[in-house]
Design a protein around this motif. Structure first.
Motif, PDB file in Angstrom:
ATOM      1  N   SER A  62      16.101 -11.344  -2.802  1.00 25.23           N
ATOM      2  CA  SER A  62      15.833 -10.512  -3.911  1.00 25.23           C
ATOM      3  C   SER A  62      14.765 -11.070  -4.955  1.00 25.23           C
ATOM      4  O   SER A  62      13.861 -10.289  -5.513  1.00 25.23           O
ATOM      5  N   GLU A  63      14.476 -12.311  -4.855  1.00 23.27           N
ATOM      6  CA  GLU A  63      13.240 -12.786  -5.435  1.00 23.27           C
ATOM      7  C   GLU A  63      11.942 -12.348  -4.960  1.00 23.27           C
ATOM      8  O   GLU A  63      10.876 -11.810  -5.610  1.00 23.27           O
ATOM      9  N   LEU A  64      11.973 -12.103  -3.668  1.00 23.72           N
ATOM     10  CA  LEU A  64      10.704 -11.728  -2.896  1.00 23.72           C
ATOM     11  C   LEU A  64      10.469 -10.103  -3.354  1.00 23.72           C
ATOM     12  O   LEU A  64       9.409  -9.712  -3.409  1.00 23.72           O
ATOM     13  N   GLY A  65      11.504  -9.402  -3.570  1.00 23.03           N
ATOM     14  CA  GLY A  65      11.493  -8.118  -4.151  1.00 23.03           C
ATOM     15  C   GLY A  65      10.606  -8.066  -5.248  1.00 23.03           C
ATOM     16  O   GLY A  65       9.721  -7.136  -5.460  1.00 23.03           O
ATOM     17  N   ARG A  66      11.213  -8.848  -6.349  1.00 23.95           N
ATOM     18  CA  ARG A  66      10.213  -9.052  -7.475  1.00 23.95           C
ATOM     19  C   ARG A  66       8.665  -9.382  -7.353  1.00 23.95           C
ATOM     20  O   ARG A  66       7.906  -8.752  -7.746  1.00 23.95           O
ATOM     21  N   VAL A  67       8.349 -10.368  -6.604  1.00 18.21           N
ATOM     22  CA  VAL A  67       7.171 -10.798  -6.282  1.00 18.21           C
ATOM     23  C   VAL A  67       6.154  -9.923  -5.607  1.00 18.21           C
ATOM     24  O   VAL A  67       5.148  -9.538  -5.765  1.00 18.21           O
ATOM     25  N   ARG A  68       6.973  -9.092  -4.660  1.00 15.69           N
ATOM     26  CA  ARG A  68       6.122  -8.140  -4.068  1.00 15.69           C
ATOM     27  C   ARG A  68       5.886  -7.029  -4.997  1.00 15.69           C
ATOM     28  O   ARG A  68       4.775  -6.553  -4.673  1.00 15.69           O
ATOM     29  N   ARG A  69       6.425  -6.655  -5.946  1.00 15.44           N
ATOM     30  CA  ARG A  69       6.123  -5.716  -6.856  1.00 15.44           C
ATOM     31  C   ARG A  69       4.742  -6.313  -7.445  1.00 15.44           C
ATOM     32  O   ARG A  69       3.935  -5.433  -8.074  1.00 15.44           O
ATOM     33  N   LEU A  70       4.688  -7.655  -8.031  1.00 21.07           N
ATOM     34  CA  LEU A  70       3.693  -8.236  -8.707  1.00 21.07           C
ATOM     35  C   LEU A  70       2.445  -7.993  -7.576  1.00 21.07           C
ATOM     36  O   LEU A  70       1.223  -7.736  -8.011  1.00 21.07           O
ATOM     37  N   LYS A  71       2.625  -8.147  -6.404  1.00 20.07           N
ATOM     38  CA  LYS A  71       1.540  -8.244  -5.347  1.00 20.07           C
ATOM     39  C   LYS A  71       0.852  -6.768  -5.128  1.00 20.07           C
ATOM     40  O   LYS A  71      -0.187  -6.548  -5.328  1.00 20.07           O
ATOM     41  N   GLU A  72       1.884  -5.723  -5.404  1.00 19.57           N
ATOM     42  CA  GLU A  72       1.349  -4.461  -5.373  1.00 19.57           C
ATOM     43  C   GLU A  72       0.595  -4.026  -6.445  1.00 19.57           C
ATOM     44  O   GLU A  72      -0.346  -3.601  -6.486  1.00 19.57           O
ATOM     45  N   ALA A  73       1.109  -4.496  -7.712  1.00 22.93           N
ATOM     46  CA  ALA A  73       0.487  -4.132  -9.102  1.00 22.93           C
ATOM     47  C   ALA A  73      -1.064  -4.836  -8.898  1.00 22.93           C
ATOM     48  O   ALA A  73      -2.051  -4.115  -9.436  1.00 22.93           O
ATOM     49  N   ALA A  74      -0.942  -6.087  -8.692  1.00 18.53           N
ATOM     50  CA  ALA A  74      -2.518  -6.723  -8.488  1.00 18.53           C
ATOM     51  C   ALA A  74      -3.305  -6.071  -7.368  1.00 18.53           C
ATOM     52  O   ALA A  74      -4.526  -5.949  -7.835  1.00 18.53           O
ATOM     53  N   ALA A  75      -2.857  -5.559  -6.450  1.00 17.87           N
ATOM     54  CA  ALA A  75      -3.693  -4.915  -5.310  1.00 17.87           C
ATOM     55  C   ALA A  75      -4.259  -3.731  -5.974  1.00 17.87           C
ATOM     56  O   ALA A  75      -5.298  -3.440  -5.797  1.00 17.87           O
ATOM     57  N   ALA A  76      -3.396  -2.789  -6.776  1.00 12.64           N
ATOM     58  CA  ALA A  76      -3.829  -1.718  -7.497  1.00 12.64           C
ATOM     59  C   ALA A  76      -5.071  -1.895  -8.352  1.00 12.64           C
ATOM     60  O   ALA A  76      -6.068  -1.186  -8.588  1.00 12.64           O
ATOM     61  N   ASP A  77      -5.019  -3.424  -9.077  1.00 16.90           N
ATOM     62  CA  ASP A  77      -6.220  -3.611  -9.827  1.00 16.90           C
ATOM     63  C   ASP A  77      -7.327  -4.323  -9.147  1.00 16.90           C
ATOM     64  O   ASP A  77      -8.157  -5.064  -9.522  1.00 16.90           O
ATOM     65  N   GLY A  78      -7.092  -4.233  -7.710  1.00 26.98           N
ATOM     66  CA  GLY A  78      -8.078  -4.996  -6.746  1.00 26.98           C
ATOM     67  C   GLY A  78      -7.839  -6.299  -6.588  1.00 26.98           C
ATOM     68  O   GLY A  78      -8.991  -7.135  -6.103  1.00 26.98           O
ATOM     69  N   ARG A  79      -7.003  -7.064  -6.840  1.00 27.62           N
ATOM     70  CA  ARG A  79      -6.752  -8.590  -6.898  1.00 27.62           C
ATOM     71  C   ARG A  79      -5.811  -8.936  -5.726  1.00 27.62           C
ATOM     72  O   ARG A  79      -4.697  -8.157  -5.583  1.00 27.62           O
ATOM     73  N   ARG A  80      -6.351  -9.857  -5.077  1.00 26.47           N
ATOM     74  CA  ARG A  80      -5.341 -10.133  -3.782  1.00 26.47           C
ATOM     75  C   ARG A  80      -4.246 -11.268  -4.072  1.00 26.47           C
ATOM     76  O   ARG A  80      -4.694 -12.483  -4.838  1.00 26.47           O
ATOM     77  N   VAL A  81      -3.193 -10.876  -3.902  1.00 27.57           N
ATOM     78  CA  VAL A  81      -2.070 -12.128  -4.223  1.00 27.57           C
ATOM     79  C   VAL A  81      -1.354 -12.530  -2.877  1.00 27.57           C
ATOM     80  O   VAL A  81      -1.006 -11.767  -1.974  1.00 27.57           O
ATOM     81  N   THR A  82      -1.296 -13.850  -2.602  1.00 23.71           N
ATOM     82  CA  THR A  82      -0.798 -14.316  -1.344  1.00 23.71           C
ATOM     83  C   THR A  82       0.708 -14.755  -1.573  1.00 23.71           C
ATOM     84  O   THR A  82       0.885 -15.461  -2.707  1.00 23.71           O
ATOM     85  N   ILE A  83       1.648 -14.454  -0.909  1.00 26.05           N
ATOM     86  CA  ILE A  83       3.131 -14.900  -1.030  1.00 26.05           C
ATOM     87  C   ILE A  83       3.403 -15.662  -0.066  1.00 26.05           C
ATOM     88  O   ILE A  83       3.356 -15.505   1.234  1.00 26.05           O
ATOM     89  N   ALA A  84       3.907 -17.090  -0.231  1.00 28.08           N
ATOM     90  CA  ALA A  84       4.413 -18.044   0.800  1.00 28.08           C
ATOM     91  C   ALA A  84       5.979 -18.259   0.374  1.00 28.08           C
ATOM     92  O   ALA A  84       6.274 -18.427  -0.749  1.00 28.08           O
TER      93      ALA A  84
END
Ligand code: SF4
Length: 466
Positions: A62-84
């Motif tokens: 469930s926490e990964l669902g939240r950070v996935r949305r952050l990753k998607e929002a960053a990608a829309a701004d052209g920024r890459r987020v890595t999740i580990a």
């Protein structure tokens, strides 16, 4: 110069994970990562997970669902987020995590944190990296040493991992499966780390391990040293004024370690010694490999060595097959020992552990009712212990400014938070305090001497206790 990248580590669970999070940040600092306190602007998000609590894996998803949305929002701004995903859930779930949460770039088990830079390089090329092996080489030989600034950021009191893993195989516990067998860091490596911590202003060190008193790290002559010997060596380090260790198994409390509570003034008179149950039948089913009488005998020897020692413990209620008589035996053991505090949980089956396959599971409502009764007894014990502290004089190690203006927060020898009106120049020092009141689990006190007349002590370094 490359622009600093931001690292956010969210740690769940025990102190081992808090320490691991610091060492991951140390290892990534030379790669240009600086820590940030929020996931929102992070370039690398690490979820450092714990498998002890109920439904741990589901909470991670469930926490990964939240950070996935952050990753998607960053990608829309052209920024890459890595999740580990790191920690014990990473170890237990492995590639299943990437299958269920494809936004995850890498999965790394607790024994492989030194490989994070390599795993990140692979992830940067779009390769999903999974490393959950138990390597034969010691990760502590490869983890980067923390910078002096990182050391200072740890404040006045620091945890140092000296041991990992567990060979005890209690039938309710996942640790032997997620952290592997018992391994210990060499004495010289631990001493070097604590000397640096002392230079950076740390005054109190807690040696930690899943089964810390099974410590058997190599000494200068290559032979295994006991935890008692290690504590004696750490006590010689200038600047280290307080020592603690956690978490201990009753079977590994040897007589040298008991004697250390008598002989080492730096060793605080407080010990966390999990017993889990007061019933021999349940202890046997849990594979604890000690009896109620063994535990009570050990408590007696500890009190003989250090009469002012206070004990805390862990309890599991509703283990498969636990009857009302077994539970009553647990309550009576609490009455006999008089713990100053405890953690208590309802038994919840962990997949892959023997307890999960035991037939006579206890009904949920019975577990809840027993847990409530046990917690009432523990709360009464804790309140009585704290009440007994009022009027006593303790040495308090001041850690930081309190949220109440003009006050500092420190810790008593028993780890209770103590609020005292005192100048910030006392942060990082120990002063005698008369306890005047208790508030819940914290204490209020006054200095026994005017701060100007406090004996000169080595001051804390800048940045400590902020
Ligand atoms: S001794 Fe502690 S860490 Fe080891 S299996 Fe038992 S409960 Fe788990």
């Amino acid at each position: 110069m490359t622009e600093a990248r931001k690292l956010y580590v969210k740690s769940f669970g025990c102190q081992m994970n808090v320490y691991d999070a610091q060492r991951m940040a140390d290892t990534l600092a030379p790669e240009g990562y600086v820590e940030t306190t929020t996931a929102d602007d992070a370039d690398l998000i690490i979820l450092n997970t714990c498998h002890i609590r109920e439904k741990a894996a589901e909470k991670v998803y469930s926490e990964l669902g939240r950070v996935r949305r952050l990753k998607e929002a960053a990608a829309a701004d052209g920024r890459r987020v890595t999740i580990a995903v790191a920690g014990c859930v990473a170890q237990a779930e492995g590639e299943e995590i990437i299958r269920r949460a494809p936004a995850v770039d890498l999965v790394v088990g607790p024994q492989s944190y030194h490989r994070l830079p390599d795993l990140l390089a692979r992830a940067a090329h779009g390769i999903k990296a999974i490393d959950t092996e138990f390597p034969v080489d010691d990760k502590f030989n490869h983890l980067a040493a923390p910078s002096t600034a990182a050391m200072r950021a740890r404040g006045i009191s620091a945890f140092v991992t000296v041991q990992e893993g567990c060979d005890k195989f209690c039938t309710f516990c996942v640790v032997p499966y997620t952290r592997g067998m018992e391994t210990s860091r060499p004495v010289s490596q631990i001493i070097a780390e604590i000397e640096r911590l002392a230079d950076a202003g740390v005054r109190e060190v807690t040696l930690i391990g899943q089964n810390v008193n099974a410590y058997h790290g190599a000494g200068a002559d290559g032979r295994p040293q006991s935890l008692a010997r290690l504590l004696a060596r750490v006590a010689e380090i200038p600047g280290i004024e307080r020592l603690r260790y956690t978490t201990s198994h009753p079977r590994d409390m040897d007589e040298d370690l008991v004697a250390a509570h008598r002989d080492l003034p730096q060793l605080m008179p407080q010990l966390h010694l999990p017993v889990q149950s007061g019933s021999d039948r349940v202890l046997a089913a849990m594979n604890r490999r000690h009896s109620r009488a063994d535990y009570l005998g050990l408590v007696e020897r500890l009190h003989y060595a250090r009469p002012d020692l206070a004990l805390t413990s862990d309890f599991i209620v509703g283990f498969p097959g636990e009857t009302e008589d077994d539970f009553a035996a647990t309550l009576s053991l609490i009455g006999e020992v008089g713990f100053s505090g405890a953690y208590s949980f309802k038994y919840s089956p962990r997949p892959g552990t023997p307890g999960a396959d035991m037939g006579d599971q206890v009904a949920e409502d019975i577990k809840s009712e027993r847990l409530a009764r046990l917690q009432d007894v523990i709360d009464d014990n804790q309140a009585a212990f704290n009440r007994g502290c009022v009027g006593r004089t303790f040495d308090v190690l001041f850690e930081r400014e309190s949220r109440y203006p003009g006050r500092l927060t420190g810790r008593s020898p028993y780890l209770q938070p103590v609020q005292v009106t005192a100048p910030s120049s006392l942060i990082g020092t120990i002063a005698a305090v008369i306890v005047t009141e208790m508030f819940g689990n914290s204490l209020l006190g006054v200095l026994t001497q005017n701060p100007e007349q406090q004996p000169a002590q080595q001051p804390a370094m800048a940045g400590a206790g902020a």
